[in-house]
Write a protein that holds these residues in place. Sequence first.
Motif, short mmCIF file in Angstrom:
data_model
loop_
_atom_site.label_atom_id
_atom_site.label_comp_id
_atom_site.label_asym_id
_atom_site.label_seq_id
_atom_site.Cartn_x
_atom_site.Cartn_y
_atom_site.Cartn_z
N ILE A 176 0.84 -1.19 0.00
CA ILE A 176 0.00 0.00 0.00
C ILE A 176 0.88 1.25 0.00
CG2 ILE A 176 -1.96 -1.10 1.13
CD1 ILE A 176 -1.00 0.02 3.79
N ARG A 177 0.37 2.29 -0.65
CA ARG A 177 1.07 3.58 -0.64
C ARG A 177 0.42 4.46 0.42
NH1 ARG A 177 6.15 4.54 -2.33
NH2 ARG A 177 6.49 6.80 -2.50
N VAL A 178 1.24 4.92 1.37
CA VAL A 178 0.74 5.66 2.51
C VAL A 178 1.37 7.05 2.53
CG1 VAL A 178 0.59 5.72 5.04
CG2 VAL A 178 0.39 3.54 3.83
N ILE A 179 0.59 8.07 2.90
CA ILE A 179 1.10 9.43 2.99
C ILE A 179 0.81 10.01 4.37
CG2 ILE A 179 0.75 9.82 0.51
CD1 ILE A 179 -1.60 11.69 1.32
N ASP A 180 1.62 10.99 4.76
CA ASP A 180 1.29 11.86 5.89
C ASP A 180 1.73 13.26 5.49
OD1 ASP A 180 4.04 11.98 6.27
OD2 ASP A 180 4.04 11.05 8.24
N SER A 181 1.78 14.18 6.43
CA SER A 181 2.12 15.56 6.08
C SER A 181 3.57 15.75 5.68
CB SER A 181 1.80 16.48 7.28
OG SER A 181 2.63 16.15 8.38
N SER A 182 4.40 14.73 5.93
CA SER A 182 5.84 14.88 5.68
C SER A 182 6.31 14.23 4.39
CB SER A 182 6.64 14.31 6.85
OG SER A 182 6.54 12.89 6.89
N ASP A 183 5.67 13.13 3.98
CA ASP A 183 6.20 12.37 2.84
C ASP A 183 5.24 11.23 2.51
OD1 ASP A 183 7.90 11.54 0.83
OD2 ASP A 183 9.68 11.46 2.10
N SER A 184 5.66 10.37 1.62
CA SER A 184 4.90 9.16 1.29
C SER A 184 5.87 8.00 1.15
CB SER A 184 4.10 9.33 -0.01
OG SER A 184 4.98 9.52 -1.12
N THR A 185 5.35 6.78 1.31
CA THR A 185 6.20 5.61 1.17
C THR A 185 5.32 4.39 0.97
OG1 THR A 185 8.11 4.43 2.11
CG2 THR A 185 6.30 4.94 3.61
N THR A 186 5.96 3.25 0.79
CA THR A 186 5.25 1.99 0.61
C THR A 186 5.32 1.15 1.88
OG1 THR A 186 5.70 1.95 -1.77
CG2 THR A 186 5.13 -0.14 -0.74
N PHE A 187 4.17 0.72 2.35
CA PHE A 187 4.09 -0.21 3.47
C PHE A 187 3.63 -1.56 2.95
CE2 PHE A 187 3.11 3.13 7.01
CZ PHE A 187 4.44 3.54 6.96
N VAL A 188 4.05 -2.62 3.62
CA VAL A 188 3.63 -3.98 3.27
C VAL A 188 2.72 -4.48 4.38
CG1 VAL A 188 4.35 -6.27 2.54
CG2 VAL A 188 5.84 -4.30 2.11
N LEU A 189 1.49 -4.73 4.02
CA LEU A 189 0.45 -5.14 4.97
C LEU A 189 0.30 -6.65 4.91
CD1 LEU A 189 -1.52 -3.49 6.82
CD2 LEU A 189 -3.20 -3.71 4.99
N PHE A 190 0.43 -7.31 6.06
CA PHE A 190 0.36 -8.77 6.07
C PHE A 190 -0.98 -9.27 6.61
CE2 PHE A 190 4.85 -8.08 5.45
CZ PHE A 190 5.20 -9.11 4.59
N ASP A 191 -1.09 -10.56 6.74
CA ASP A 191 -2.38 -11.25 6.84
C ASP A 191 -3.26 -10.80 7.99
OD1 ASP A 191 -3.97 -14.08 7.66
OD2 ASP A 191 -3.83 -13.64 5.52
N ARG A 192 -2.72 -10.75 9.19
CA ARG A 192 -3.56 -10.42 10.35
C ARG A 192 -4.21 -9.05 10.20
NH1 ARG A 192 -0.17 -9.48 15.48
NH2 ARG A 192 0.35 -7.66 14.19
N ASP A 193 -3.40 -8.06 9.83
CA ASP A 193 -3.92 -6.70 9.74
C ASP A 193 -4.78 -6.50 8.51
OD1 ASP A 193 -2.67 -5.78 12.12
OD2 ASP A 193 -0.77 -5.71 11.05
N ALA A 194 -4.42 -7.15 7.39
CA ALA A 194 -5.26 -7.06 6.20
C ALA A 194 -6.62 -7.69 6.44
CB ALA A 194 -4.55 -7.73 5.01
N THR A 195 -6.64 -8.80 7.16
CA THR A 195 -7.91 -9.45 7.50
C THR A 195 -8.76 -8.53 8.37
OG1 THR A 195 -6.88 -11.64 7.38
CG2 THR A 195 -8.98 -11.49 8.53
N THR A 196 -8.12 -7.84 9.31
CA THR A 196 -8.84 -6.90 10.15
C THR A 196 -9.47 -5.79 9.32
OG1 THR A 196 -7.41 -7.33 12.06
CG2 THR A 196 -8.60 -5.24 12.04
#
Length: 227
Positions: free
Chosen positions: A101-121
């Motif tokens: 997933i591509r995630v942003i905040d007020s400072s920058d953006s980057t790529t996070f990798v979301l795994f099974d437990r949290d994606a299921t949630t």
Amino acid sequence: MFENNESPSQGLTQLSQTSKNIVEENFLTLTPRTTIQGLKDRKEVTTYILFGTIKHILVGDDWWYTACVCNKVVYPDSKMFFCEKCNKHVIKVFPRYRIKIRVIDSSDSTTFVLFDRDATTLLKKTCADMLDAHDKMNSSGNLPKQFDELVDRSLLFKVESRNDQNFKLEQSFRVKKICVDDDIIEKFNDSSLKSVDVHAGNGEFSRGKMRIVNESTVNISEVYKLY
């Protein structure tokens, strides 16, 4: 071939009060905060909390993988699967989420990798169920339509500052845990002055006051030294 019962990493959508208290302590006091820019600049390997918004799901990579019961990836071998962690051939395997997933905040953006437990949630559906529904829609090669529900969601991420070496072409970070509880997120964002753990730079943490300035952390004791 996939097992769809007794998944060891099914997400929980409802938190008991005790569990909520543990999550709140973890995300608000026990783990230092940072921003995406701060995460990129970190030299030491440790864990941080940051608030960000999912802007889009990266396509072109598989959004799931085949896993052993230990949750590590397995490889086809001799009409079975081989798990390097267990160092043996296995028959029971499970599909597991691995969503970039591509995630942003007020400072920058980057790529996070979301795994099974949290994606299921977040998706409220196991990877096996998602694959089954996706196949029935004959949507091979595309992301499941339900992934659209992740876009523009703002939440707290607990991430490790180590760059994920599995994706060598870009900087990306593994998500260790998420927090979707609105009360905890509100407390995180509404606090302009908090007692949090401050990383001391010597591998240790010290208790101190930090002011949140434009979603960045500033150690007040250090600021006072400048005046």
